[in-house]
Motif scaffolding. Structure first.
Motif, PDB file in Angstrom:
ATOM      1  N   ASP A  92     145.649  45.769  -9.696  1.00  6.30           N
ATOM      2  CA  ASP A  92     145.066  45.985  -8.376  1.00  6.30           C
ATOM      3  C   ASP A  92     143.547  45.879  -8.455  1.00  6.30           C
ATOM      4  OD1 ASP A  92     147.554  46.432  -7.237  1.00  6.30           O
ATOM      5  OD2 ASP A  92     147.479  48.597  -7.629  1.00  6.30           O
ATOM      6  N   PRO A  93     142.888  45.509  -7.357  1.00  9.78           N
ATOM      7  CA  PRO A  93     141.421  45.441  -7.366  1.00  9.78           C
ATOM      8  C   PRO A  93     140.799  46.780  -7.736  1.00  9.78           C
ATOM      9  CG  PRO A  93     142.306  44.351  -5.422  1.00  9.78           C
ATOM     10  CD  PRO A  93     143.458  45.056  -6.075  1.00  9.78           C
ATOM     11  N   GLY A  94     139.818  46.726  -8.642  1.00 10.21           N
ATOM     12  CA  GLY A  94     139.112  47.927  -9.061  1.00 10.21           C
ATOM     13  C   GLY A  94     137.790  48.071  -8.329  1.00 10.21           C
ATOM     14  N   PRO A  95     136.961  49.027  -8.747  1.00 15.71           N
ATOM     15  CA  PRO A  95     135.691  49.279  -8.055  1.00 15.71           C
ATOM     16  C   PRO A  95     134.770  48.065  -7.995  1.00 15.71           C
ATOM     17  CG  PRO A  95     136.220  51.074  -9.566  1.00 15.71           C
ATOM     18  CD  PRO A  95     137.215  49.992  -9.833  1.00 15.71           C
ATOM     19  N   THR A  96     134.748  47.263  -9.070  1.00 14.40           N
ATOM     20  CA  THR A  96     133.855  46.101  -9.075  1.00 14.40           C
ATOM     21  C   THR A  96     134.253  45.095  -8.006  1.00 14.40           C
ATOM     22  OG1 THR A  96     133.391  46.348 -11.437  1.00 14.40           O
ATOM     23  CG2 THR A  96     132.950  44.201 -10.459  1.00 14.40           C
ATOM     24  N   PRO A 156     132.434  35.099  -0.404  1.00 16.43           N
ATOM     25  CA  PRO A 156     133.278  36.269  -0.139  1.00 16.43           C
ATOM     26  C   PRO A 156     134.698  36.094  -0.681  1.00 16.43           C
ATOM     27  CG  PRO A 156     132.110  35.554   1.840  1.00 16.43           C
ATOM     28  CD  PRO A 156     131.946  34.470   0.828  1.00 16.43           C
ATOM     29  N   LEU A 157     135.312  37.221  -1.026  1.00 13.28           N
ATOM     30  CA  LEU A 157     136.721  37.224  -1.403  1.00 13.28           C
ATOM     31  C   LEU A 157     137.560  37.266  -0.134  1.00 13.28           C
ATOM     32  CD1 LEU A 157     136.798  39.756  -4.382  1.00 13.28           C
ATOM     33  CD2 LEU A 157     137.437  37.350  -4.479  1.00 13.28           C
ATOM     34  N   ALA A 158     138.478  36.334   0.004  1.00 15.63           N
ATOM     35  CA  ALA A 158     139.300  36.290   1.212  1.00 15.63           C
ATOM     36  C   ALA A 158     140.634  35.645   0.891  1.00 15.63           C
ATOM     37  CB  ALA A 158     138.586  35.498   2.314  1.00 15.63           C
ATOM     38  N   GLY A 159     141.608  35.906   1.741  1.00 15.57           N
ATOM     39  CA  GLY A 159     142.896  35.237   1.622  1.00 15.57           C
ATOM     40  C   GLY A 159     143.652  35.525   0.351  1.00 15.57           C
ATOM     41  N   GLY A 214     131.018  35.709  -8.407  1.00 11.98           N
ATOM     42  CA  GLY A 214     132.123  35.346  -7.534  1.00 11.98           C
ATOM     43  C   GLY A 214     132.641  33.937  -7.721  1.00 11.98           C
ATOM     44  N   ARG A 215     132.250  33.272  -8.798  1.00 12.01           N
ATOM     45  CA  ARG A 215     132.659  31.879  -8.986  1.00 12.01           C
ATOM     46  C   ARG A 215     134.017  31.735  -9.667  1.00 12.01           C
ATOM     47  NH1 ARG A 215     127.146  28.620 -10.684  1.00 12.01           N
ATOM     48  NH2 ARG A 215     125.893  29.288  -8.906  1.00 12.01           N
ATOM     49  N   CYS A 216     134.553  32.823 -10.203  1.00 10.66           N
ATOM     50  CA  CYS A 216     135.817  32.747 -10.940  1.00 10.66           C
ATOM     51  C   CYS A 216     137.007  33.130 -10.066  1.00 10.66           C
ATOM     52  CB  CYS A 216     135.757  33.642 -12.179  1.00 10.66           C
ATOM     53  SG  CYS A 216     135.511  35.398 -11.808  1.00 10.66           S
ATOM     54  N   GLN A 217     136.915  32.931  -8.771  1.00  6.81           N
ATOM     55  CA  GLN A 217     137.981  33.355  -7.869  1.00  6.81           C
ATOM     56  C   GLN A 217     139.264  32.554  -8.095  1.00  6.81           C
ATOM     57  OE1 GLN A 217     136.933  33.892  -3.759  1.00  6.81           O
ATOM     58  NE2 GLN A 217     134.816  34.445  -4.249  1.00  6.81           N
ATOM     59  N   VAL A 218     140.373  33.278  -8.133  1.00  4.03           N
ATOM     60  CA  VAL A 218     141.691  32.680  -8.333  1.00  4.03           C
ATOM     61  C   VAL A 218     142.691  33.410  -7.444  1.00  4.03           C
ATOM     62  CG1 VAL A 218     141.222  32.013 -10.732  1.00  4.03           C
ATOM     63  CG2 VAL A 218     142.211  34.255 -10.240  1.00  4.03           C
ATOM     64  N   SER A 219     143.891  32.874  -7.372  1.00  2.00           N
ATOM     65  CA  SER A 219     144.969  33.563  -6.660  1.00  2.00           C
ATOM     66  C   SER A 219     146.251  33.426  -7.461  1.00  2.00           C
ATOM     67  CB  SER A 219     145.155  32.990  -5.252  1.00  2.00           C
ATOM     68  OG  SER A 219     145.530  31.627  -5.310  1.00  2.00           O
TER      69      SER A 219
END
Length: 240
Positions: free
Chosen positions: A60-64, A73-76, A46-51
């Motif tokens: 679109d978000p896949g199963p992973t 957590p993924l948010a926003g 979860g360290r590669c989070q971007v927007s």
């Protein structure tokens, strides 16, 4: 010829071009962008989070991603850069928490800006199953995986690490997290996926000694302690 997409990363302003089907993490690596990852693009850390600044430019978000339950957590509207596929020209924001060498202000310590660049790093790898007639040593499998997934080569494996290698691989169901010092020496091999790395910073002054326990990936101070420096009896300006 594959369609090419341009990805601009903020706040660095770096632009990278990638072929259709590439992820944001692929684009970051192609452009030399400071985007963190410990799990090697497997959607675990979860360290590669971007927007993205616009809708529709990423898949679109896949199963992973939908099944992600990591420590951060993924948010926003944030996405996992290793899972989000670039569909069109995009502008992507990389928050400070996702930058490898992100600045951290430690006001409680010295009010100065500190760049997080730990000399000890964690690298998750998955090893192939052993089949009859397959004669490669496990240390060679780990070394090959580190070279392929992380670009680490000519690593030194001390004897104590070698002694614990097979048990770690077995306990992790042939996946391990390798702790590497200065891109040269393997310090430890942990079963499965691990993203915790700890370090100690010691400030030795002429009158006091202070110690800080830090989480290496974030720079967060987990504990701190101090005491008077016993050499003060020899004078405030004397260091031995």
């Amino acid at each position: 010829m594959h369609d090419m997409h341009s990805v601009v990363f903020n706040p660095s302003g770096i632009r990278a071009s990638v072929a259709a089907g590439a992820t944001v993490l692929d684009a970051a690596r192609a452009g030399g962008v400071d985007l963190d990852s410990v799990c090697g693009g497997r959607g675990l850390c979860g360290r590669c989070q971007v927007s993205a600044t616009e809708a529709g430019v990423l898949s679109d978000p896949g199963p992973t991603e939908l099944g992600y339950r990591g420590r951060r957590p993924l948010a926003g509207g944030f996405r996992l850069g290793c899972q989000a596929v670039v569909l069109a020209n995009a502008v992507v924001d990389v928050p400070p928490e996702s930058q490898v060498h992100r600045p951290v202000v430690r006001k409680a310590i010295d009010l100065t800006e500190v760049i997080i660049h730990p000399v000890v790093t964690l690298h998750y790898v998955e090893l192939p199953e052993v089949v009859l007639g397959f004669e490669a040593a496990e240390v060679d499998l780990v070394a090959d995986a580190l070279a392929t997934d992380w670009g680490l080569s000519d690593l030194e494996f001390p004897v104590p690490v070698l002694a614990g290698l097979s048990p770690a691989i077995a306990a992790g169901d042939r996946s391990v997290t390798v702790v590497v010092h200065d891109r040269r020496t393997v310090l430890d091999v942990r079963p499965g996926y691990s993203d915790e790395g700890w370090g100690v910073a010691v400030d030795v002054g002429s009158t006091t000694i202070a110690g800080y326990l830090l989480e290496l990936s974030s720079g967060e101070v987990a504990a701190a302690s101090g005491r008077m420096n016993p050499q003060i009896r020899f004078g405030e300006d004397l260091m031995s």
